[in-house]
Design a protein around this motif. Structure first.
Motif, mmCIF file in Angstrom:
data_model
loop_
_atom_site.group_PDB
_atom_site.id
_atom_site.type_symbol
_atom_site.label_atom_id
_atom_site.label_comp_id
_atom_site.label_asym_id
_atom_site.label_seq_id
_atom_site.Cartn_x
_atom_site.Cartn_y
_atom_site.Cartn_z
ATOM 1 N N UNK A 81 0.791 -1.312 0.088
ATOM 2 C CA UNK A 81 -0.022 0.087 0.016
ATOM 3 C C UNK A 81 0.710 1.361 0.015
ATOM 4 N N UNK A 82 1.830 1.164 0.749
ATOM 5 C CA UNK A 82 2.820 2.420 0.837
ATOM 6 C C UNK A 82 3.545 2.876 -0.616
ATOM 7 N N UNK A 83 3.968 1.386 -1.099
ATOM 8 C CA UNK A 83 4.560 1.562 -2.348
ATOM 9 C C UNK A 83 3.612 2.189 -3.437
ATOM 10 N N UNK A 84 2.369 1.895 -3.499
ATOM 11 C CA UNK A 84 1.199 2.206 -4.406
ATOM 12 C C UNK A 84 1.174 3.913 -4.012
ATOM 13 N N UNK A 85 0.782 4.280 -2.757
ATOM 14 C CA UNK A 85 0.652 5.618 -2.311
ATOM 15 C C UNK A 85 1.552 6.267 -2.784
ATOM 16 N N UNK A 86 2.843 6.296 -2.592
ATOM 17 C CA UNK A 86 3.802 7.028 -2.856
ATOM 18 C C UNK A 86 4.101 7.148 -4.289
ATOM 19 N N UNK A 87 4.020 5.911 -5.047
ATOM 20 C CA UNK A 87 3.810 6.354 -6.751
ATOM 21 C C UNK A 87 2.824 7.296 -7.238
ATOM 22 N N UNK A 88 1.367 6.921 -6.355
ATOM 23 C CA UNK A 88 0.352 7.740 -6.981
ATOM 24 C C UNK A 88 0.500 9.209 -6.400
ATOM 25 N N UNK A 89 1.391 9.344 -5.452
ATOM 26 C CA UNK A 89 1.667 10.885 -4.986
ATOM 27 C C UNK A 89 2.644 11.645 -5.838
ATOM 28 N N UNK A 90 3.062 10.637 -6.989
ATOM 29 C CA UNK A 90 4.296 11.423 -7.821
ATOM 30 C C UNK A 90 5.773 11.164 -7.381
ATOM 31 N N UNK A 91 6.036 10.089 -6.755
ATOM 32 C CA UNK A 91 7.379 9.917 -6.290
ATOM 33 C C UNK A 91 8.309 9.616 -7.790
ATOM 34 N N UNK A 92 9.413 9.975 -7.715
ATOM 35 C CA UNK A 92 10.283 9.730 -8.699
ATOM 36 C C UNK A 92 10.741 8.471 -8.910
ATOM 37 N N UNK A 93 10.821 7.774 -7.662
ATOM 38 C CA UNK A 93 10.942 6.366 -7.576
ATOM 39 C C UNK A 93 10.598 5.892 -6.143
ATOM 40 N N UNK A 94 10.407 4.810 -5.920
ATOM 41 C CA UNK A 94 10.072 3.879 -4.918
ATOM 42 C C UNK A 94 10.517 2.639 -4.877
ATOM 43 N N UNK A 95 10.963 2.007 -3.648
ATOM 44 C CA UNK A 95 11.428 0.902 -3.709
ATOM 45 C C UNK A 95 11.101 0.177 -2.257
ATOM 46 N N UNK A 96 10.940 -1.046 -2.402
ATOM 47 C CA UNK A 96 10.803 -2.085 -1.143
ATOM 48 C C UNK A 96 11.967 -2.932 -0.827
ATOM 49 N N UNK A 97 12.133 -2.862 0.226
ATOM 50 C CA UNK A 97 13.284 -4.076 0.720
ATOM 51 C C UNK A 97 13.171 -4.520 1.845
ATOM 52 N N UNK A 98 13.562 -5.899 2.048
ATOM 53 C CA UNK A 98 13.839 -6.655 3.177
ATOM 54 C C UNK A 98 15.285 -6.812 3.653
ATOM 55 N N UNK A 99 16.217 -6.162 3.255
ATOM 56 C CA UNK A 99 17.469 -5.887 3.462
ATOM 57 C C UNK A 99 17.591 -5.311 4.830
ATOM 58 N N UNK A 100 17.916 -5.893 5.792
ATOM 59 C CA UNK A 100 17.927 -5.110 7.157
ATOM 60 C C UNK A 100 19.313 -4.201 7.347
ATOM 61 N N UNK A 101 20.133 -4.550 6.655
ATOM 62 C CA UNK A 101 21.501 -3.962 6.734
ATOM 63 C C UNK A 101 21.208 -2.457 5.926
ATOM 64 N N UNK A 102 20.661 -2.497 5.028
ATOM 65 C CA UNK A 102 20.191 -1.427 4.089
ATOM 66 C C UNK A 102 19.235 -0.480 4.716
ATOM 67 N N UNK A 103 18.197 -1.032 5.443
ATOM 68 C CA UNK A 103 17.222 -0.476 6.042
ATOM 69 C C UNK A 103 17.875 0.370 7.452
ATOM 70 N N UNK A 104 18.730 -0.260 8.216
ATOM 71 C CA UNK A 104 19.269 0.232 9.375
ATOM 72 C C UNK A 104 20.109 1.295 9.047
ATOM 73 N N UNK A 105 21.087 1.266 7.773
ATOM 74 C CA UNK A 105 21.789 2.618 7.356
ATOM 75 C C UNK A 105 20.870 3.768 7.259
ATOM 76 N N UNK A 106 19.842 3.480 6.658
ATOM 77 C CA UNK A 106 18.771 4.568 6.185
ATOM 78 C C UNK A 106 18.215 5.084 7.681
ATOM 79 N N UNK A 107 17.873 4.384 8.409
ATOM 80 C CA UNK A 107 17.324 4.768 9.737
ATOM 81 C C UNK A 107 18.267 5.386 10.703
ATOM 82 N N UNK A 108 19.545 4.942 10.331
ATOM 83 C CA UNK A 108 20.749 5.397 11.315
ATOM 84 C C UNK A 108 21.052 6.795 10.504
ATOM 85 N N UNK A 109 20.939 7.133 9.308
ATOM 86 C CA UNK A 109 21.014 8.191 8.886
ATOM 87 C C UNK A 109 19.896 9.352 9.366
#
Length: 443
Positions: free
Chosen positions: A281-309
């Motif tokens: 639902x979030x991927x669809x909402x972001x896309x419908x709102x005009x996102x330049x790109x949207x990505x879904x990931x289950x990679x915990x390392x990548x996710x933690x890097x983003x939340x660390x930022x």
């Protein structure tokens, strides 16, 4: 005052006299004291009441509103050495802690038993539970799981007024439900030390959360990201977190920590989804709102890097110059409008503003950056700060979502409450602290 081990060294006192709020007034304390027990606090409060010495409690000093700033002639009560986890009750999903326990330390302690303490302010690696209670701190997960008040079952606080100053009063409960009498626990949470000194906290726990997916959306503007938040909200999506980070914030973190996050977009939304349905639902909402790109990931390392930022944004920007931090909250449908007004205010005052937000619950943190030693820039930033407050109120919002009133938001709070509600607040303060001993001039 006849207290053992009072701290009077000027350099040490200077370090204990303020939090992280830029340009908030700071008084000169008479002394500081580091209690290790409730009894130490009781003796200190009793001595201060007898000698007409104000008491200013503090934890780690990570606050951003001046709530822990000293007033002239006060005793600074540094609670950081009251740092024990007293009990973890796995069967009843609760823990009992002293106020100096660091948020992340509590999380680690309960995680060893398969449990979770959800409130997670961005300062969780450093801020204390007592400080979180003082401001009713929120954090990244509060969109779905609530703020500190939702997890405080009971408190012990050293108080005065209706009882002799220096009396340790227990309020609240250990049961799941309980409605005996007024909600004094809820009153003390968020009171910023103005009604007493919290010395013990009983918190609600949850079972450890299930693994989550990370959904990232990149947008060409802050307003476009705000529209995506409004779309997600209108569709009833409930991610565990929904954070907004603008390009300036991402660049500052990358320049400092080199996490490998290239800020190639004007704004990013970062979400944690605990179900596949929410993630889709979030991927669809972001896309419908005009996102330049949207990505879904289950990679915990990548996710933690983003939340660390996200968590590192404030200290990263602080390296660039004095930083005045806002904390307004607006209805979620008004997030796009508030972001547009923040941009307009920055341009009108010629103030550089970087923006992060707990976007899913409408809690925005514009960060006003000024060159060191530039008085004109400081004055402009302070004017922009007040304009942001006024615009948030005009949109039906509040002057503070989680940082507290302290010194920086006092005038804004009075504007928000109006004279009648303000009179009720003053009456509560006068009744529970007739000597105006506890953290005077705050909240």
């Amino acid at each position: 005052m006849k207290l053992p081990n009072l701290i009077t060294d000027p350099d040490t006192l200077a370090g204990l006299s303020h939090d992280e709020a830029e340009w908030a007034p700071v008084g000169t304390p008479r002394a500081a004291f580091r209690p290790k027990s409730t009894e130490d606090v009781r003796q200190a409060v009793r001595a201060c009441a007898e000698n007409d010495v104000p008491v200013v409690p503090r934890g780690a000093g990570t606050g951003l509103s001046g709530g822990a700033n000293a007033v002239d002639g006060c005793l600074v009560l540094d609670l950081s050495r009251m740092d024990r986890v007293l009990e973890i009750d796995r069967e009843n999903l609760l823990a009992v802690v002293q106020p100096g326990v660091v948020n992340d330390d509590l999380k680690r302690a309960v995680a060893e038993q398969g449990l979770w303490y959800p409130p997670d302010p961005a300062s969780s690696p450093w801020s204390t539970i007592g400080g979180n209670v003082a401001t009713n701190a929120g954090g990244l997960c509060c969109l779905k799981y609530g703020v500190t008040r939702d997890y405080v079952l009971g408190l012990e606080a050293v108080m005065g007024g209706p009882v002799p100053y220096g009396t340790a009063v227990r309020v609240g409960r250990r049961t799941t439900k309980g409605v005996a009498g007024y909600d004094l626990t809820g009153l003390l949470v968020g009171s910023e030390g103005t009604l007493g000194v919290v010395t013990e906290i009983t918190v609600r726990l949850r079972p450890s959360p299930r693994p989550s997916d990370t959904v990232v959306g990149a947008f060409s503007s802050l307003v476009a990201a705000g529209r995506a938040v409004a779309v997600a909200t209108s569709r009833g999506l409930r991610p565990a977190a929904l954070e907004l980070i603008d390009r300036a914030c991402l660049q500052a973190v990358e320049d400092w920590k080199h996490l490998g996050i290239e800020p190639d977009t004007e704004a990013m939304l970062l979400a944690r989804a605990e179900t596949s349905e929410d993630a889709d639902g979030l991927v669809t909402a972001f896309t419908d709102a005009g996102a330049d790109w949207t990505e879904r990931s289950t990679d915990s390392t990548e996710a933690e890097a983003l939340f660390a930022a996200r968590r590192l944004t404030y200290p990263a920007l602080e390296r660039l110059g004095p930083l005045l931090t806002e904390d307004v909250c607006v209805p979620r449908s008004q997030v796009p409008a508030m972001l547009a007004r923040i941009e307009e205010i920055g341009a009108r005052h010629d103030v550089r503003i970087a923006t992060i937000a707990h976007a899913g619950d409408g809690n925005l943190h514009p960060l006003l950056i000024t060159p060191p030693g530039d008085d004109n820039a400081r004055i402009a930033a302070q004017s922009a700060f007040e304009d942001i407050i006024d615009q948030a109120l005009e949109l039906g919002g509040t002057v503070t979502g989680e940082h507290g009133v302290g010194l920086l938001k006092r005038a804004g709070m009075i504007r928000e409450l109006g004279p009648d509600a303000w009179a009720v607040q003053r009456a509560i303060k006068s009744s529970l602290d007739p000597l105006n001993l506890f953290n005077p001039g705050k909240a």
